[in-house]
Design a protein around this motif. Structure first.
Motif, PDB file in Angstrom:
ATOM      1  N   ILE A   1       0.833  -1.213   0.000  1.00 12.34           N
ATOM      2  CA  ILE A   1       0.000   0.000   0.000  1.00 12.34           C
ATOM      3  C   ILE A   1       0.866   1.260   0.000  1.00 12.34           C
ATOM      4  CG2 ILE A   1      -1.642   1.366   1.364  1.00 12.34           C
ATOM      5  CD1 ILE A   1      -2.854  -1.347   2.279  1.00 12.34           C
ATOM      6  N   THR A   2       1.856   1.309   0.892  1.00 12.02           N
ATOM      7  CA  THR A   2       2.677   2.515   0.988  1.00 12.02           C
ATOM      8  C   THR A   2       3.504   2.754  -0.273  1.00 12.02           C
ATOM      9  OG1 THR A   2       4.319   1.198   2.219  1.00 12.02           O
ATOM     10  CG2 THR A   2       2.853   2.606   3.503  1.00 12.02           C
ATOM     11  N   MET A   3       4.047   1.678  -0.873  1.00 11.62           N
ATOM     12  CA  MET A   3       4.834   1.850  -2.090  1.00 11.62           C
ATOM     13  C   MET A   3       3.958   2.173  -3.292  1.00 11.62           C
ATOM     14  SD  MET A   3       7.960   1.946  -1.516  1.00 11.62           S
ATOM     15  CE  MET A   3       8.474   1.978  -3.227  1.00 11.62           C
ATOM     16  N   THR A   4       2.725   1.660  -3.292  1.00 11.65           N
ATOM     17  CA  THR A   4       1.786   2.023  -4.359  1.00 11.65           C
ATOM     18  C   THR A   4       1.464   3.506  -4.267  1.00 11.65           C
ATOM     19  OG1 THR A   4       0.785  -0.187  -4.432  1.00 11.65           O
ATOM     20  CG2 THR A   4      -0.519   1.626  -5.324  1.00 11.65           C
ATOM     21  N   LEU A   5       1.173   3.984  -3.065  1.00 16.04           N
ATOM     22  CA  LEU A   5       0.865   5.401  -2.862  1.00 16.04           C
ATOM     23  C   LEU A   5       2.059   6.275  -3.218  1.00 16.04           C
ATOM     24  CD1 LEU A   5      -1.090   5.260   0.535  1.00 16.04           C
ATOM     25  CD2 LEU A   5      -2.041   5.683  -1.743  1.00 16.04           C
ATOM     26  N   GLU A   6       3.255   5.827  -2.842  1.00 12.65           N
ATOM     27  CA  GLU A   6       4.466   6.610  -3.116  1.00 12.65           C
ATOM     28  C   GLU A   6       4.666   6.807  -4.609  1.00 12.65           C
ATOM     29  OE1 GLU A   6       8.774   7.281  -3.939  1.00 12.65           O
ATOM     30  OE2 GLU A   6       7.642   5.479  -4.419  1.00 12.65           O
ATOM     31  N   ASN A   7       4.323   5.799  -5.379  1.00 15.84           N
ATOM     32  CA  ASN A   7       4.471   5.885  -6.837  1.00 15.84           C
ATOM     33  C   ASN A   7       3.258   6.512  -7.517  1.00 15.84           C
ATOM     34  OD1 ASN A   7       7.069   4.317  -7.874  1.00 15.84           O
ATOM     35  ND2 ASN A   7       6.312   3.257  -6.063  1.00 15.84           N
ATOM     36  N   ALA A   8       2.215   6.781  -6.740  1.00 10.28           N
ATOM     37  CA  ALA A   8       0.993   7.387  -7.292  1.00 10.28           C
ATOM     38  C   ALA A   8       0.826   8.808  -6.770  1.00 10.28           C
ATOM     39  CB  ALA A   8      -0.228   6.539  -6.943  1.00 10.28           C
ATOM     40  N   ASN A   9       1.947   9.524  -6.668  1.00 14.28           N
ATOM     41  CA  ASN A   9       1.976  10.963  -6.376  1.00 14.28           C
ATOM     42  C   ASN A   9       1.806  11.336  -4.907  1.00 14.28           C
ATOM     43  OD1 ASN A   9       2.057  11.281  -9.255  1.00 14.28           O
ATOM     44  ND2 ASN A   9      -0.163  11.065  -9.271  1.00 14.28           N
ATOM     45  N   VAL A  10       1.858  10.365  -3.999  1.00 11.25           N
ATOM     46  CA  VAL A  10       1.819  10.687  -2.573  1.00 11.25           C
ATOM     47  C   VAL A  10       3.264  10.684  -2.077  1.00 11.25           C
ATOM     48  CG1 VAL A  10       0.991  10.022  -0.297  1.00 11.25           C
ATOM     49  CG2 VAL A  10      -0.446   9.614  -2.306  1.00 11.25           C
ATOM     50  N   PRO A  11       3.775  11.819  -1.614  1.00 12.98           N
ATOM     51  CA  PRO A  11       5.201  11.914  -1.248  1.00 12.98           C
ATOM     52  C   PRO A  11       5.580  11.167   0.021  1.00 12.98           C
ATOM     53  CG  PRO A  11       4.069  13.959  -0.719  1.00 12.98           C
ATOM     54  CD  PRO A  11       3.075  13.105  -1.457  1.00 12.98           C
ATOM     55  N   ILE A  12       5.617   9.840  -0.078  1.00 13.84           N
ATOM     56  CA  ILE A  12       6.095   8.985   1.018  1.00 13.84           C
ATOM     57  C   ILE A  12       7.497   8.523   0.621  1.00 13.84           C
ATOM     58  CG2 ILE A  12       5.735   6.835   2.279  1.00 13.84           C
ATOM     59  CD1 ILE A  12       2.760   7.025   1.546  1.00 13.84           C
TER      60      ILE A  12
ATOM     61  N   ILE B   1      11.114  -7.949  -2.052  1.00 15.24           N
ATOM     62  CA  ILE B   1      11.503  -7.333  -3.322  1.00 15.24           C
ATOM     63  C   ILE B   1      10.369  -7.434  -4.345  1.00 15.24           C
ATOM     64  CG2 ILE B   1      13.040  -7.586  -5.313  1.00 15.24           C
ATOM     65  CD1 ILE B   1      15.267  -8.306  -3.298  1.00 15.24           C
ATOM     66  N   ILE B   2       9.735  -8.599  -4.423  1.00 17.50           N
ATOM     67  CA  ILE B   2       8.626  -8.779  -5.376  1.00 17.50           C
ATOM     68  C   ILE B   2       7.469  -7.841  -5.049  1.00 17.50           C
ATOM     69  CG2 ILE B   2       6.824 -10.393  -6.135  1.00 17.50           C
ATOM     70  CD1 ILE B   2       8.902 -12.638  -5.892  1.00 17.50           C
ATOM     71  N   VAL B   3       7.102  -7.771  -3.774  1.00 17.15           N
ATOM     72  CA  VAL B   3       5.997  -6.894  -3.360  1.00 17.15           C
ATOM     73  C   VAL B   3       6.348  -5.432  -3.653  1.00 17.15           C
ATOM     74  CG1 VAL B   3       4.704  -6.001  -1.376  1.00 17.15           C
ATOM     75  CG2 VAL B   3       5.114  -8.454  -1.595  1.00 17.15           C
ATOM     76  N   GLY B   4       7.585  -5.043  -3.357  1.00 15.23           N
ATOM     77  CA  GLY B   4       8.011  -3.672  -3.600  1.00 15.23           C
ATOM     78  C   GLY B   4       7.978  -3.302  -5.075  1.00 15.23           C
ATOM     79  N   ILE B   5       8.442  -4.214  -5.924  1.00 11.60           N
ATOM     80  CA  ILE B   5       8.457  -3.965  -7.368  1.00 11.60           C
ATOM     81  C   ILE B   5       7.034  -3.892  -7.920  1.00 11.60           C
ATOM     82  CG2 ILE B   5       9.041  -4.992  -9.606  1.00 11.60           C
ATOM     83  CD1 ILE B   5      11.591  -6.091  -8.254  1.00 11.60           C
ATOM     84  N   LEU B   6       6.183  -4.842  -7.531  1.00 12.14           N
ATOM     85  CA  LEU B   6       4.795  -4.846  -8.007  1.00 12.14           C
ATOM     86  C   LEU B   6       4.068  -3.567  -7.582  1.00 12.14           C
ATOM     87  CD1 LEU B   6       3.689  -8.555  -7.411  1.00 12.14           C
ATOM     88  CD2 LEU B   6       4.161  -7.431  -9.601  1.00 12.14           C
ATOM     89  N   ALA B   7       4.288  -3.161  -6.333  1.00 14.64           N
ATOM     90  CA  ALA B   7       3.643  -1.945  -5.835  1.00 14.64           C
ATOM     91  C   ALA B   7       4.118  -0.725  -6.616  1.00 14.64           C
ATOM     92  CB  ALA B   7       3.949  -1.765  -4.347  1.00 14.64           C
ATOM     93  N   GLY B   8       5.418  -0.693  -6.921  1.00 13.37           N
ATOM     94  CA  GLY B   8       5.955   0.422  -7.697  1.00 13.37           C
ATOM     95  C   GLY B   8       5.341   0.514  -9.075  1.00 13.37           C
ATOM     96  N   ILE B   9       5.160  -0.635  -9.704  1.00 11.76           N
ATOM     97  CA  ILE B   9       4.569  -0.665 -11.045  1.00 11.76           C
ATOM     98  C   ILE B   9       3.096  -0.263 -10.996  1.00 11.76           C
ATOM     99  CG2 ILE B   9       3.940  -2.189 -12.969  1.00 11.76           C
ATOM    100  CD1 ILE B   9       6.498  -3.819 -12.277  1.00 11.76           C
ATOM    101  N   VAL B  10       2.357  -0.821 -10.050  1.00 12.47           N
ATOM    102  CA  VAL B  10       0.923  -0.498  -9.913  1.00 12.47           C
ATOM    103  C   VAL B  10       0.740   0.992  -9.643  1.00 12.47           C
ATOM    104  CG1 VAL B  10      -1.137  -0.806  -8.478  1.00 12.47           C
ATOM    105  CG2 VAL B  10       0.222  -2.794  -9.148  1.00 12.47           C
ATOM    106  N   GLY B  11       1.513   1.534  -8.715  1.00 12.76           N
ATOM    107  CA  GLY B  11       1.402   2.956  -8.394  1.00 12.76           C
ATOM    108  C   GLY B  11       1.748   3.839  -9.572  1.00 12.76           C
ATOM    109  N   SER B  12       2.756   3.449 -10.345  1.00 12.48           N
ATOM    110  CA  SER B  12       3.169   4.221 -11.515  1.00 12.48           C
ATOM    111  C   SER B  12       2.081   4.241 -12.586  1.00 12.48           C
ATOM    112  CB  SER B  12       4.461   3.640 -12.099  1.00 12.48           C
ATOM    113  OG  SER B  12       5.508   3.741 -11.170  1.00 12.48           O
ATOM    114  N   VAL B  13       1.452   3.090 -12.793  1.00 18.58           N
ATOM    115  CA  VAL B  13       0.365   3.011 -13.784  1.00 18.58           C
ATOM    116  C   VAL B  13      -0.826   3.861 -13.332  1.00 18.58           C
ATOM    117  CG1 VAL B  13      -1.318   1.477 -14.871  1.00 18.58           C
ATOM    118  CG2 VAL B  13       1.066   0.756 -14.665  1.00 18.58           C
ATOM    119  N   LEU B  14      -1.132   3.829 -12.042  1.00 20.69           N
ATOM    120  CA  LEU B  14      -2.211   4.672 -11.511  1.00 20.69           C
ATOM    121  C   LEU B  14      -1.899   6.149 -11.734  1.00 20.69           C
ATOM    122  CD1 LEU B  14      -3.038   2.900  -8.109  1.00 20.69           C
ATOM    123  CD2 LEU B  14      -4.472   2.967 -10.163  1.00 20.69           C
TER     124      LEU B  14
END
Length: 200
Positions: free
Chosen positions: A18-29, A53-66
């Protein structure tokens, strides 16, 4: 920072995602806090390295797409209207926008290695309606090394994982140096191979 740590201690991998998804979706975490602390939890035996590592990478990709979709369908007015609710940093967004306008898709990769800017780099790509396929590729290429590096450093630093926050720019320089070396090595191999084929 304390609330992020508490959140991750209570909810584990879900909190990391959740936190890494938000960080990649414009929330400055700061990802240094999230991934660095995740690395520390690995050192304590709470998290598993591969899963983290897998969870972090997936979250980064999901957040970036959002973030890309928000830029595509909402544009700058969306951030200006609702940005105050996510502590929007207009200066860093403008840096990300200028970076994308100058370097195009490659900026998605470069921006993922820049503290602060990486949070917003996907948004201008969406605003410009940059093709999703190369955007996705650049995002994956930028997300993987950044995630692995911060998790690894957090694990190695152990109790001192918070040093990642203080020295994040130094780690950035190391990352850039590594990619320059890799780029030179592959470039030399490519041109040698090309030149060899011409001589045959």
């Amino acid at each position: 920072m304390d609330y992020i740590i508490t959140f991750m201690e209570q909810y584990g991998y879900w909190a990391l995602f959740i936190t890494m998804t938000l960080e990649n979706a414009n929330v400055p975490i700061p990802s240094e806090i999230v991934l660095g602390f995740a690395g520390y939890l690995i050192a304590r035996g709470v998290f598993d390295t591969t899963t983290t590592i897998i969870v972090g990478i997936l979250a980064g990709i999901v957040g970036s797409v959002l973030s890309y979709w928000m830029g595509e369908y909402g544009g700058r007015p969306l951030l200006l209207k609702y940005g105050k609710y996510i502590f929007f940093n207009e200066h860093k967004f403008e840096l990300a926008e200028k970076l994308f306008n100058k370097y195009g898709g490659a900026a998605v990769f470069i921006g993922r290695l820049l503290p602060g800017v990486r949070t917003f780099i996907s948004f201008p790509a969406g605003m410009a309606r940059y093709s999703m396929t190369p955007f996705f590729i650049w995002t994956v290429l930028g997300t993987i090394p950044w995630t692995i590096l911060l998790v690894w450093l957090g694990k190695k630093l152990g109790e001192n994982w918070k040093d990642l926050i203080e020295y994040n720019h130094e780690f950035l320089i190391i990352m850039i140096a590594i990619f320059v070396i890799i780029g030179v090595v592959f470039g030399v191999k490519y041109y040698r191979s090309k030149s060899s084929n011409r001589n045959q």
